[in-house]
Scaffold this motif. Structure first.
Motif, PDB file in Angstrom:
ATOM      1  N   ILE A   2     -45.437  44.561  10.878  1.00 54.78           N
ATOM      2  CA  ILE A   2     -44.016  44.227  10.736  1.00 54.78           C
ATOM      3  C   ILE A   2     -43.543  43.400  11.927  1.00 54.78           C
ATOM      4  CG2 ILE A   2     -41.690  45.221  10.785  1.00 54.78           C
ATOM      5  CD1 ILE A   2     -42.612  47.396   8.968  1.00 54.78           C
ATOM      6  N   TYR A   3     -44.037  43.756  13.105  1.00 54.08           N
ATOM      7  CA  TYR A   3     -43.658  43.000  14.299  1.00 54.08           C
ATOM      8  C   TYR A   3     -44.142  41.558  14.194  1.00 54.08           C
ATOM      9  CZ  TYR A   3     -42.744  42.079  19.222  1.00 54.08           C
ATOM     10  OH  TYR A   3     -42.251  41.560  20.398  1.00 54.08           O
ATOM     11  N   ASN A   4     -45.344  41.359  13.622  1.00 52.49           N
ATOM     12  CA  ASN A   4     -45.864  40.006  13.415  1.00 52.49           C
ATOM     13  C   ASN A   4     -45.015  39.229  12.422  1.00 52.49           C
ATOM     14  OD1 ASN A   4     -49.247  41.309  13.519  1.00 52.49           O
ATOM     15  ND2 ASN A   4     -48.025  40.478  15.202  1.00 52.49           N
ATOM     16  N   TYR A   5     -44.482  39.927  11.424  1.00 47.50           N
ATOM     17  CA  TYR A   5     -43.615  39.262  10.444  1.00 47.50           C
ATOM     18  C   TYR A   5     -42.433  38.602  11.153  1.00 47.50           C
ATOM     19  CZ  TYR A   5     -46.003  42.075   6.841  1.00 47.50           C
ATOM     20  OH  TYR A   5     -46.928  42.646   6.024  1.00 47.50           O
ATOM     21  N   LYS A   6     -41.837  39.358  12.058  1.00 52.29           N
ATOM     22  CA  LYS A   6     -40.683  38.822  12.784  1.00 52.29           C
ATOM     23  C   LYS A   6     -41.080  37.590  13.592  1.00 52.29           C
ATOM     24  CE  LYS A   6     -39.376  40.543  16.677  1.00 52.29           C
ATOM     25  NZ  LYS A   6     -38.844  41.388  17.779  1.00 52.29           N
ATOM     26  N   SER A   7     -42.251  37.642  14.219  1.00 50.46           N
ATOM     27  CA  SER A   7     -42.698  36.531  15.065  1.00 50.46           C
ATOM     28  C   SER A   7     -42.964  35.269  14.255  1.00 50.46           C
ATOM     29  CB  SER A   7     -43.963  36.940  15.829  1.00 50.46           C
ATOM     30  OG  SER A   7     -43.707  38.036  16.679  1.00 50.46           O
ATOM     31  N   ILE A   8     -43.653  35.428  13.126  1.00 49.92           N
ATOM     32  CA  ILE A   8     -44.001  34.233  12.350  1.00 49.92           C
ATOM     33  C   ILE A   8     -42.772  33.654  11.648  1.00 49.92           C
ATOM     34  CG2 ILE A   8     -44.625  35.357  10.153  1.00 49.92           C
ATOM     35  CD1 ILE A   8     -47.057  33.387  10.131  1.00 49.92           C
ATOM     36  N   MET A   9     -41.843  34.518  11.258  1.00 59.23           N
ATOM     37  CA  MET A   9     -40.609  34.014  10.655  1.00 59.23           C
ATOM     38  C   MET A   9     -39.772  33.268  11.688  1.00 59.23           C
ATOM     39  SD  MET A   9     -39.614  37.207   8.158  1.00 59.23           S
ATOM     40  CE  MET A   9     -37.944  36.623   7.948  1.00 59.23           C
ATOM     41  N   SER A  10     -39.799  33.741  12.924  1.00 57.84           N
ATOM     42  CA  SER A  10     -39.064  33.050  13.985  1.00 57.84           C
ATOM     43  C   SER A  10     -39.666  31.676  14.251  1.00 57.84           C
ATOM     44  CB  SER A  10     -39.087  33.891  15.270  1.00 57.84           C
ATOM     45  OG  SER A  10     -38.421  35.120  15.083  1.00 57.84           O
ATOM     46  N   GLU A  11     -40.996  31.601  14.224  1.00 56.24           N
ATOM     47  CA  GLU A  11     -41.655  30.319  14.499  1.00 56.24           C
ATOM     48  C   GLU A  11     -41.431  29.317  13.372  1.00 56.24           C
ATOM     49  OE1 GLU A  11     -45.927  28.558  16.003  1.00 56.24           O
ATOM     50  OE2 GLU A  11     -45.203  30.534  16.560  1.00 56.24           O
ATOM     51  N   PHE A  12     -41.401  29.806  12.146  1.00 58.98           N
ATOM     52  CA  PHE A  12     -41.178  28.933  10.990  1.00 58.98           C
ATOM     53  C   PHE A  12     -39.775  29.175  10.418  1.00 58.98           C
ATOM     54  CE2 PHE A  12     -45.748  29.268  11.352  1.00 58.98           C
ATOM     55  CZ  PHE A  12     -46.187  27.969  11.128  1.00 58.98           C
ATOM     56  N   TRP A  13     -38.806  29.261  11.312  1.00 59.46           N
ATOM     57  CA  TRP A  13     -37.449  29.628  10.907  1.00 59.46           C
ATOM     58  C   TRP A  13     -36.843  28.635   9.924  1.00 59.46           C
ATOM     59  CZ3 TRP A  13     -34.752  33.553  10.125  1.00 59.46           C
ATOM     60  CH2 TRP A  13     -33.361  33.497   9.989  1.00 59.46           C
ATOM     61  N   ILE A  59     -38.075  27.500   7.422  1.00 57.03           N
ATOM     62  CA  ILE A  59     -38.435  27.938   6.066  1.00 57.03           C
ATOM     63  C   ILE A  59     -37.604  29.147   5.645  1.00 57.03           C
ATOM     64  CG2 ILE A  59     -40.300  28.908   4.645  1.00 57.03           C
ATOM     65  CD1 ILE A  59     -42.281  27.293   6.301  1.00 57.03           C
ATOM     66  N   PHE A  60     -37.348  30.046   6.600  1.00 55.54           N
ATOM     67  CA  PHE A  60     -36.726  31.328   6.252  1.00 55.54           C
ATOM     68  C   PHE A  60     -35.215  31.374   6.479  1.00 55.54           C
ATOM     69  CE2 PHE A  60     -41.190  32.243   7.096  1.00 55.54           C
ATOM     70  CZ  PHE A  60     -41.519  32.952   5.954  1.00 55.54           C
ATOM     71  N   GLU A  61     -34.676  30.356   7.112  1.00 57.75           N
ATOM     72  CA  GLU A  61     -33.236  30.350   7.363  1.00 57.75           C
ATOM     73  C   GLU A  61     -32.408  30.425   6.081  1.00 57.75           C
ATOM     74  OE1 GLU A  61     -29.928  27.988  10.069  1.00 57.75           O
ATOM     75  OE2 GLU A  61     -31.811  26.982   9.529  1.00 57.75           O
ATOM     76  N   PRO A  62     -32.788  29.709   5.002  1.00 53.75           N
ATOM     77  CA  PRO A  62     -31.992  29.821   3.768  1.00 53.75           C
ATOM     78  C   PRO A  62     -31.986  31.229   3.175  1.00 53.75           C
ATOM     79  CG  PRO A  62     -33.398  27.869   3.708  1.00 53.75           C
ATOM     80  CD  PRO A  62     -33.843  28.684   4.879  1.00 53.75           C
ATOM     81  N   ILE A  63     -32.973  32.042   3.536  1.00 54.77           N
ATOM     82  CA  ILE A  63     -33.073  33.398   2.982  1.00 54.77           C
ATOM     83  C   ILE A  63     -32.345  34.409   3.855  1.00 54.77           C
ATOM     84  CG2 ILE A  63     -34.672  35.250   2.330  1.00 54.77           C
ATOM     85  CD1 ILE A  63     -36.779  33.062   1.823  1.00 54.77           C
ATOM     86  N   PHE A  64     -32.571  34.347   5.176  1.00 52.88           N
ATOM     87  CA  PHE A  64     -32.037  35.366   6.083  1.00 52.88           C
ATOM     88  C   PHE A  64     -30.800  34.910   6.860  1.00 52.88           C
ATOM     89  CE2 PHE A  64     -36.358  36.709   5.257  1.00 52.88           C
ATOM     90  CZ  PHE A  64     -36.245  38.086   5.146  1.00 52.88           C
ATOM     91  N   ARG A  65     -30.507  33.609   6.803  1.00 48.08           N
ATOM     92  CA  ARG A  65     -29.280  33.023   7.348  1.00 48.08           C
ATOM     93  C   ARG A  65     -29.181  33.088   8.878  1.00 48.08           C
ATOM     94  NH1 ARG A  65     -25.726  33.499   2.834  1.00 48.08           N
ATOM     95  NH2 ARG A  65     -27.058  33.167   0.998  1.00 48.08           N
ATOM     96  N   SER A  66     -29.203  34.277   9.442  1.00 47.77           N
ATOM     97  CA  SER A  66     -29.000  34.439  10.891  1.00 47.77           C
ATOM     98  C   SER A  66     -30.277  34.940  11.549  1.00 47.77           C
ATOM     99  CB  SER A  66     -27.860  35.426  11.162  1.00 47.77           C
ATOM    100  OG  SER A  66     -27.835  35.808  12.518  1.00 47.77           O
ATOM    101  N   LYS A  67     -30.793  34.151  12.495  1.00 53.19           N
ATOM    102  CA  LYS A  67     -32.027  34.559  13.171  1.00 53.19           C
ATOM    103  C   LYS A  67     -31.805  35.811  14.018  1.00 53.19           C
ATOM    104  CE  LYS A  67     -34.936  31.528  14.980  1.00 53.19           C
ATOM    105  NZ  LYS A  67     -35.609  30.573  15.914  1.00 53.19           N
ATOM    106  N   SER A  68     -30.670  35.894  14.691  1.00 52.34           N
ATOM    107  CA  SER A  68     -30.408  37.064  15.536  1.00 52.34           C
ATOM    108  C   SER A  68     -30.283  38.331  14.692  1.00 52.34           C
ATOM    109  CB  SER A  68     -29.140  36.854  16.360  1.00 52.34           C
ATOM    110  OG  SER A  68     -28.013  36.668  15.520  1.00 52.34           O
ATOM    111  N   ASP A  69     -29.632  38.223  13.536  1.00 53.69           N
ATOM    112  CA  ASP A  69     -29.532  39.381  12.647  1.00 53.69           C
ATOM    113  C   ASP A  69     -30.904  39.775  12.120  1.00 53.69           C
ATOM    114  OD1 ASP A  69     -26.853  39.688  12.943  1.00 53.69           O
ATOM    115  OD2 ASP A  69     -26.292  38.670  11.097  1.00 53.69           O
ATOM    116  N   MET A  70     -31.697  38.772  11.764  1.00 52.44           N
ATOM    117  CA  MET A  70     -33.045  39.044  11.267  1.00 52.44           C
ATOM    118  C   MET A  70     -33.861  39.783  12.317  1.00 52.44           C
ATOM    119  SD  MET A  70     -36.421  37.887  11.682  1.00 52.44           S
ATOM    120  CE  MET A  70     -36.339  36.205  12.301  1.00 52.44           C
TER     121      MET A  70
END
Length: 360
Positions: free
Chosen positions: A294-305, A307-318
C-alpha cells in the motif's frame, strides 16, 4: 489519546455551589486532612453524592448528562466559555474523556452522513478531521467542550435542572421526589439509554444471566475488526487493479522511467526474494504489481500524478488517506486492538477509498 489533567475549570454557579459546599465541609473539620473521597457520614446514606469518589467526578457526571440530554455537538469555535465561577482540580480524567470523545465521534457521524457526491467528500473529510483535531486539543477540551456540556446539564437554569437537583439530593431521606438520589440515578440511566439508541448503538440485555457480557462485547469487536480487514483487503486489490490499468495503458515502459529509487529497489528486492525461494517460477511470469505494498501505491501514484490526478483530485488528500489506510492495515494485520475511536476513523478512511474506487 492525549493525557487529560483537568486544572482550573469554568462551571455554572449551581455546580460551583455543589462542589464548594463539599470542600468547605472538610475544611471545617478540625485537624482533618482533605481525603480523596467523600466521607459518607456527612450525608444521608441514600445521597446521590456518596457515589462520587473525587471532586472532579461531580463535573464529569454532569458532563456526560449534558451530552446525553442535549445530543448536541460541541462548538466549532475555540472561544473559551466563561461562567465567572472556577475551581482548580488537578485531577486526571484521561479515561473518562477518551470515552466521552468516542461518543462525540459517533454523534458526529450520526449527524453528518457520508455524502454520495465525490465533490462533497473532500469537504466532509476536512470537517471530520477538524473535529477530531479539536478533540485532541487539551485547551479546547477544558476551556470549551467541558464547560459547554456543563451548561447543558444546568438547563433550564432553575430548580428543574440536573445540577440543581443534584445539589439538593443529599437532603432527601425517603421522599419520592424528582431530586431524590434514586430518581436522579434512574434519569441518568434513561437519558444514557435514549442517547445510545439515538446513535444506533446496540445494547446487551443485562438481564440475561446466562450471557457472558464481556465475551459478547469482545466478539462484537472481533466481528467489526474482521469486517474492516476484509474491506482493507478488497481496497488493496482494487487499488492494484486501478494502478495497473491506468499506468500500463498510458505507458507500458513505466518501470524503466521511475525516478523514485527507493520504491524501485523495494519492489525489486521482493521480486528477487520470491524468485530465489521459488526456482520453478520464471522471471517472465512475474507481475510486478503483485509486489507492491500500500505504501508503494502511494509512491507510484505520486510519481505518475498526472495520470491519477483526474481520479483523486488532491495529492495531499491522497497521501493523507494512504497514511491512514496504511496505519489501519498494519494495526489489523498485527492484531493490535483498536479503540472504538480508531474503528470509526478507519471506517471513514475506507469509505473514502470505496466511494472513489466504485467508479473504476
Amino acid at each position: 489519546m492525549v493525557e487529560v489533567e483537568i486544572g482550573i475549570l469554568q462551571m455554572p454557579k449551581e455546580l460551583y455551589d455543589v462542589i464548594i459546599r463539599q470542600k468547605n465541609q472538610y475544611e471545617d473539620r478540625e485537624h482533618a486532612e482533605k481525603p480523596d473521597d467523600f466521607s459518607k457520614d456527612l450525608y444521608n446514606d441514600t445521597s446521590y453524592l456518596t457515589s462520587f469518589k473525587r471532586y472532579i467526578d461531580i463535573p464529569l457526571i454532569c458532563l456526560f448528562y449534558g451530552l446525553y440530554k442535549s445530543r448536541e455537538l460541541p462548538p466549532e469555535r475555540s472561544t473559551e466559555i466563561s461562567f465567572g465561577y472556577t475551581l482548580e482540580f488537578g485531577a486526571k480524567a484521561t479515561d473518562q474523556i477518551d470515552l466521552f470523545n468516542n461518543l462525540l465521534f459517533a454523534l458526529w457521524v450520526e449527524k453528518n452522513p457520508v455524502p454520495n457526491e465525490y465533490s462533497a467528500l473532500i469537504g466532509y473529510r476536512q470537517r471530520l478531521y477538524g473535529f477530531l483535531d479539536r478533540l485532541q486539543d487539551l485547551r479546547y477540551i477544558t476551556k470549551v467542550m467541558i464547560p459547554f456540556y456543563l451548561q447543558k446539564a444546568n438547563e433550564p437554569n432553575d430548580e428543574k435542572s440536573f445540577v440543581n437537583r443534584l445539589k439538593f439530593s443529599e437532603y432527601v431521606k425517603y421522599e419520592p421526589i424528582d431530586f431524590s438520589p434514586e430518581y436522579l440515578a434512574l434519569e441518568f440511566f434513561n437519558v444514557q439509554k435514549e442517547f445510545m439508541k439515538y446513535l444506533k448503538i446496540e445494547e446487551i440485555d443485562k438481564g440475561a444471566q446466562s450471557i457472558d457480557i464481556d465475551k459478547i462485547a469482545e466478539m462484537k469487536k472481533v466481528g467489526i475488526t474482521d469486517q474492516l480487514e476484509r474491506r482493507v483487503d478488497n481496497i488493496e486489490i482494487r487499488l492494484r487493479q486501478l494502478i495497473k490499468s491506468q499506468i500500463t495503458t498510458k505507458d507500458a515502459q513505466f518501470w524503466d522511467k521511475i525516478m523514485n529509487h527507493e520504491l524501485k529497489e523495494d519492489v525489486e528486492n521482493r521480486i528477487r526474494s520470491k524468485l530465489h525461494a521459488n526456482p520453478m517460477i520464471k522471471e517472465s511470469d512475474i507481475d510486478i504489481f503483485d509486489f507492491f505494498t500500500i505504501y508503494n501505491y502511494k509512491s507510484i501514484m505520486s510519481e505518475f500524478w498526472i495520470i491519477f490526478e483526474p481520479i483523486f483530485r488532491s495529492k495531499s488528500d491522497m497521501k493523507g488517506q494512504f497514511e491512514e489506510l496504511t496505519n489501519l492495515r498494519n494495526a489489523l494485520k498485527h492484531n493490535h486492538k483498536l479503540t472504538p475511536f480508531e474503528m470509526k476513523k478507519g471506517d471513514v478512511t475506507l469509505m473514502w477509498f470505496e466511494e472513489i474506487l466504485k467508479n473504476y
